[in-house]
Enzyme design. Structure first.
Site, PDB file in Angstrom:
ATOM      1  N   HIS B 230     -44.874  74.187  88.142  1.00 42.93           N
ATOM      2  CA  HIS B 230     -45.371  72.834  87.870  1.00 42.93           C
ATOM      3  C   HIS B 230     -44.316  71.958  87.200  1.00 42.93           C
ATOM      4  CE1 HIS B 230     -49.381  73.697  89.135  1.00 42.93           C
ATOM      5  NE2 HIS B 230     -49.596  74.608  88.201  1.00 42.93           N
ATOM      6  N   ALA B 231     -43.225  72.560  86.752  1.00 40.10           N
ATOM      7  CA  ALA B 231     -42.224  71.761  86.036  1.00 40.10           C
ATOM      8  C   ALA B 231     -41.459  70.913  87.035  1.00 40.10           C
ATOM      9  CB  ALA B 231     -41.275  72.679  85.280  1.00 40.10           C
TER      10      ALA B 231
END
Lengths: 756, 756
Positions: B230-231
């Site tokens: 998700h980064a």
């Protein structure tokens, strides 16, 4: 707050199931005993973490006391070896030479076949056997499974007493008798050792399966001969004496009823395994799947038994899957496509306990008898897929395969995958068109019995009810009419479409139907199909549009298989030309040539000849009598053949000024062949445009040749390659160009001559 | 005969490439040196066989001299270990507690996640580490890959300087600052050790991939946290700080350009990997495939980035594949279905050099956050499939997964398959309907870029041209109109079909169109849809047939994707009732209710309300004024809703004598809800028959309940279950019963009363 927890914080009852008491500060800044011992180069001074949160897991033990005892790895497959059956006595069975010619070109079912496979395994270090003598201890990777003769009882599980007696009798036959039986048989040969080799081959297959079932090996490879899958219960054939795999399967089902209730036999030998199919035709416990070269039954064994419609009988209905290749030359892409679309879904649904591969290597690249191109990597991939079933219980039994190098390389790769190697990479993965059609047929047939094959699990066009019985009686039933039955009772869509088009043309474009006085066969069917503008007799310039039926673009509901008619469009390109032509004051004739028809002439109908007949008829019976002076043709799809044919068979050059054609990928180019004189070819070239799909085969094999486009010859007309692939897009792309060409061609030169 | 051979028979030039000379007798009865040494219990005295036939193979050496030297096994995969990354320092990153509540219900991204996975590997003997301290020598099966911190350069391959600086700054923040950043962030938390753990997690992913690429291990498992996918390049999120897998992939592509040119990232975490997608959105070297719960973008991360239409940008167009589940609760069957239909074909076509699995285990059964049901066997199968690509070069990197027991069991099974175990067997393999629809959508979208997804490799309904560029620029282009664009320009098939039906009814059955004076929305569209017999006003008894549009049964050419309109039938069941009704001298009204319409009202149209409106309109504006005294309804499909609605909203009991309905599987039963009085329910029950498909859901879950059929309640009418599944077959089966019921219901009782 939970009272219990509040209490626990302050007392310690010593139970290991209760969390240790902690102050809130401790909760936020715990000391991790393990981490304390591992600290290295840390950046933060305060490295305490909270660990034990009992609510999330049941493990309340203090981690610093954790000891995980050393234990044997919990692997059941990896530590086992791969079993290998090989016995040099299976080489004794050989054909007795009768001529010197056989020295040059020996029988393909050659004793060296198993030797060469054994040898390549040794050469690649998979087995240790320096002298290739068949020793017992063959190393760390593979385990020799002792080969023994199959017993009479075992053979009689499949074969008749007569057949067994006959094979037994060959042991004592004289040379003359042996040669006579060889002559009489259906592609078999005998010598005095045939019985021994055949019993060893059969026994080897049994032992190879037993070893897997008993868990002594993780999987096994039985390098045996003579092969088995052509031997029927009452007769040998196709180099096979006893049906090795069938006997093995029956033996396993008989002797291990608790652990093996269902068996899959996957036969990738290039020939249909008629013997195996016959042995289990009524048996729902054995799922027989065969991929084989068939050619409508012409390829060996030359019967219809290998057809896709053979689905089993009685209780075995639905447990026989034939995938018959209509041509040779199939390769990795075709086999993997079959696995992906048909075989793996069915295998998962069947839920077997053992998979036996009837592994002929005659579909391998290099096998002249098989004439196909499966690479070792292809065999590796198929093995890898089958390994994913029933916990990897897999037994590979040799069947055919006649190029010694090819079978060696293929068997080597299969052995490596059995040992745990991943398969090698595959090259081109595009299946042949014939393959896609065959798989589609197989899916149609088999989806009556396998719900994982239904289009969207609820396919209307098959109208299936698949009822799975109780586990004891795995019988299946299918009810409801087939597509063919429905087709007899209902309207064809093309009739609906044509009627609607007719109505539109009548109402909006002032069209009428051209009356056809039917004299020849096929002409009556043209009744609905030739429409024209009113007053066509008097039109000075006429456009004749002859076309394949309109295409339907639609979406099939993936779950129900339905076509939503309100989400489907009729793509009709004639209308575009018609509207334009009317604006330009052309008379118009629109000829629709169905791809197939229904009714009495159905089997005789051919759309190409129909288009030819239609235009000849039109020319001879109508156009001759019209007042027209200028004609332009627009041909779309296969129907354009009529235009080319007409130009070759009638002298159209005075009247016909232009011919525009739009060809889809499947429509073959057609050369104008004049029965009148040769200059027609030149005339046709100068007065025609043939627009083809970008992917039309006339441009050569694009992917191989890159941008090397070979130009089609002039006799095909002026052939132009569109930038797009789809026929309707081609028409979109070239519409204006076509119209301009027509206008230029019919332009009246009288004004020019007047001005001179 | 070949002269050379004739000569060779008599002389021996000593060369080993020339066959030994033999007399004809020797040819027929050769001595096999190897066999002579192996002879045991043979049955024939004369056991000589012919072996060396040089024409068939090039091996002329005398077999008795054969020595195959012992050699190392030619296996490149099996002898290697599986790599494992684990480092206890990745446990340091943890959420700072702010309330006691967090003691009871801690943050799901829990330090124990990696510990529990490491522990189960030890408990099952796959690694030796009694104290779970992360020692170096972990045994024979797995190889510990030392975890190191990722360097700034490596992290900056994906992330911005600002982002990296921010994460670096957390190392020195005070507790208040840490808590503030935790609060501000998008589902992230920080403590002073977050930077260390994040760099180790990232470095671990890199090292795990490196070890595979360098051939030190056969495949690897990186048990790392915090997760990464998700980064985004400029922001942390969803528990992720650095995008571990993205950095690893970029690092490999940078440092091993010769051996790794293309990478597949397969993300089976239940959330969409927005960070990974973003990192490679423009990059054709990395194929990103994600299966995730989406729910039209409502499920975390809550943006449209995870939609199926996100196919990449610029050069990366066609190299991003999103498979978005519209609901939770998906399981093994759905994932395997996606693999079979979409993922494996695309992966084969892409021809990668390395596969990295972004392996979140939050789709696992038991994970409350994910809400799905993938079993360990399911993960095992997916791993086994991916192992078949690019020679088994596979690296599994942990992402999410929050039920400690579930992730442990799932990771254990993945590790076993990596080690060479076959996957466990899967249970139910029937995907949900929603899955089938989603996969169909994905195939539609992706088939613009992947030819292995095209229907028959030449799909008309997508009108694609897929042009593969030179290997250096793997750009793809697609041209041609989409289905939607074509639909705007062309006729709907249902119009053709209805027009044709109209024409037939007008010509053959004496029908006319009922004039509709349109006042309400939707009624104008009924113009073509309500047809009736002439003289309907005066008919004494009327049958009103209200039905879904006719179905088309057709076969799609599997190669071209075309629908051959002459091989497609319109299945029209009204005609059957109409012909019968005319024989019985009924007046007839035929009402067609399209499933969708085109034009201005398209989005507002609902076929159920349309059927209701149609019958109310008919009742209020026509039937009130007719001379009719007896009406029977025939409802087919969804359109039957109109009948039920009418019976509830108007007092039909004097006129309506019978209501026959035929329901397909998707049509929901509808209860009559009377606004008039309650006895209508009873009346409806006594005067209606509702025939349903055998598989209609109102009969309960057949497979689970066996023969336990729950009966639908009376308010639905008298519901009868047909033996067949398909609607048209149901009508076939029950036609006579329906007709008899109608006749009985409208029978004139005056004769009876006269006779009294």
């Amino acid at each position: 707050m939970d009272q219990d927890h509040k209490m626990d914080i302050d007392s310690n009852n010593g139970s290991s199931n209760v969390p240790k008491k902690r102050t809130l500060d401790e909760l936020q800044n715990p000391v991790d005993p393990i981490i304390k011992t591992e600290q290295q180069n840390t950046t933060s001074a305060d490295r305490k973490l909270l660990y034990n949160q009992p609510q999330q897991n049941k493990d309340f033990s203090d981690e610093s006391d954790v000891i995980v005892p050393l234990t044997k790895p919990d692997l059941h497959y990896v530590p086992l070896k791969t079993g290998l059956c090989y016995d040099v006595r299976m080489r004794y069975h050989a054909k007795i030479f009768t001529s010197y010619f056989e020295y040059i070109d020996p029988h393909p079912e050659d004793p060296r076949r198993i030797y060469r496979i054994y040898k390549i395994l040794a050469e690649h270090g998979l087995i240790n056997d320096k002298t290739l003598s068949g020793r017992d201890d063959i190393g760390e990777l593979m385990l020799k499974i002792p080969v023994r003769e199959a017993s009479r009882e075992e053979i009689l599980l499949v074969h008749t007493e007569e057949h067994l007696k006959f094979i037994e009798s060959t042991q004592a036959m004289s040379k003359e008798e042996l040669l006579k039986e060889t002559e009489k048989g259906d592609s078999v040969y005998f010598n005095n050792d045939s019985l021994l080799s055949a019993k060893l081959s059969c026994g080897g297959a049994i032992e190879a399966c037993k070893a897997v079932v008993e868990g002594r090996v993780k999987n096994s490879l039985a390098v045996v001969r003579p092969p088995g899958h052509h031997a029927e219960p009452d007769a040998p054939g196709g180099f096979c004496l006893f049906s090795n795999v069938a006997v093995a399967a029956k033996s396993i089902l008989t002797n291990y009823p608790e652990s093996v209730r269902r068996i899959i036999i996957l036969d990738w030998d290039v020939h249909h395994g008629n013997g195996t199919q016959k042995a289990f035709i009524n048996d729902p416990r054995v799922l027989y799947i065969s991929l084989h070269r068939y050619e409508q039954g012409k390829y060996y064994p030359g019967t219809q038994a290998g057809g896709a419609d053979q689905v089993g009988e009685g209780k075995g209905v639905g447990f026989n899957v034939n995938i018959p290749w209509p041509v040779g030359g199939v390769g990795d892409a075709d086999y993997i496509y079959a696995f992906r679309k048909v075989i793996m879904p069915i295998c998962y649904e069947f839920n077997s306990d053992l998979v036996i591969i009837s592994s002929g290597f005659d579909a391998a690249d290099g096998d002249v008898i098989g004439g196909c191109h499966v690479s070792p990597a292809g065999y590796g991939h198929m093995t890898h897929y089958l390994k994913s079933l029933n916990k990897g219980n897999l037994c590979v039994v040799l069947e055919g395969g006649y190029n010694l190098d090819s079978i060696a390389k293929s068997a080597l790769r299969v052995a490596k995958v059995l040992l745990g190697e991943p398969p090698e990479e595959l090259k081109d993965m595009t299946p042949k068109s014939e393959t896609i059609e065959v798989i589609d047929d197989v899916i149609k047939i088999q989806s009556r019995y396998w719900k994982s094959l239904k289009p969207g699990y609820y396919g209307r066009d098959f109208n299936l009810t698949s009822i799975m019985g109780e586990p004891e009686s795995l019988a299946k039933a299918a009810t409801g009419p087939t597509f063919e039955e429905m087709a007899l009772a209902h309207e064809r869509v093309n009739d609906s479409v044509r009627t609607h088009q007719k109505t539109t043309l009548f109402d909006n474009n002032n069209f009428v139907a051209l009356p056809i006085v039917s004299e020849k066969r096929g002409e009556a069917s043209l009744q609905n199909e030739i429409l024209c503008t009113k007053g066509i007799y008097d039109a000075d310039k006429i456009i004749i549009i002859i076309h394949d039926p309109s295409r339907i673009w639609s979406r099939r509901d993936p779950v129900t298989g339905d076509l939503d008619t309100s989400q489907s469009v009729v793509v009709d390109q004639s209308q575009r030309f018609i509207d334009w032509a009317q604006k330009e004051h052309f008379g118009i004739i629109d000829v629709n040539i169905p791809l197939t028809i229904t009714g009495e002439n159905e089997l005789n109908y051919n759309n190409i000849t129909s288009s030819q007949d239609a235009l000849l008829y039109l020319w001879d019976n109508y156009i001759q009598y019209f007042k027209v002076s200028k004609i332009a043709f627009v041909g779309v799809g296969d129907a354009y053949n009529g235009v080319v044919h007409l130009c070759g068979h009638r002298d159209v050059r005075t009247l016909v000024k232009a011919s525009i054609n739009f060809l889809d990928k499947p429509t073959a180019l057609r050369a104008v062949v004049s029965t009148i004189d040769e200059s027609v070819t030149d005339w046709f070239y100068r007065n025609s445009l043939v627009f083809t799909s970008h992917k039309h085969p006339c441009w050569g094999d694009i992917e191989k040749n890159g941008s090397n486009q070979k130009r089609p010859r002039k006799k095909y007309g002026r052939v132009i390659r569109a930038d797009v692939e789809n026929l309707d897009s081609v028409i979109d792309e070239r519409f204006e160009e076509a119209c301009d060409f027509i206008l230029d061609s019919v332009e009246d030169y009288e004004t020019e001559s007047e001005s001179e």
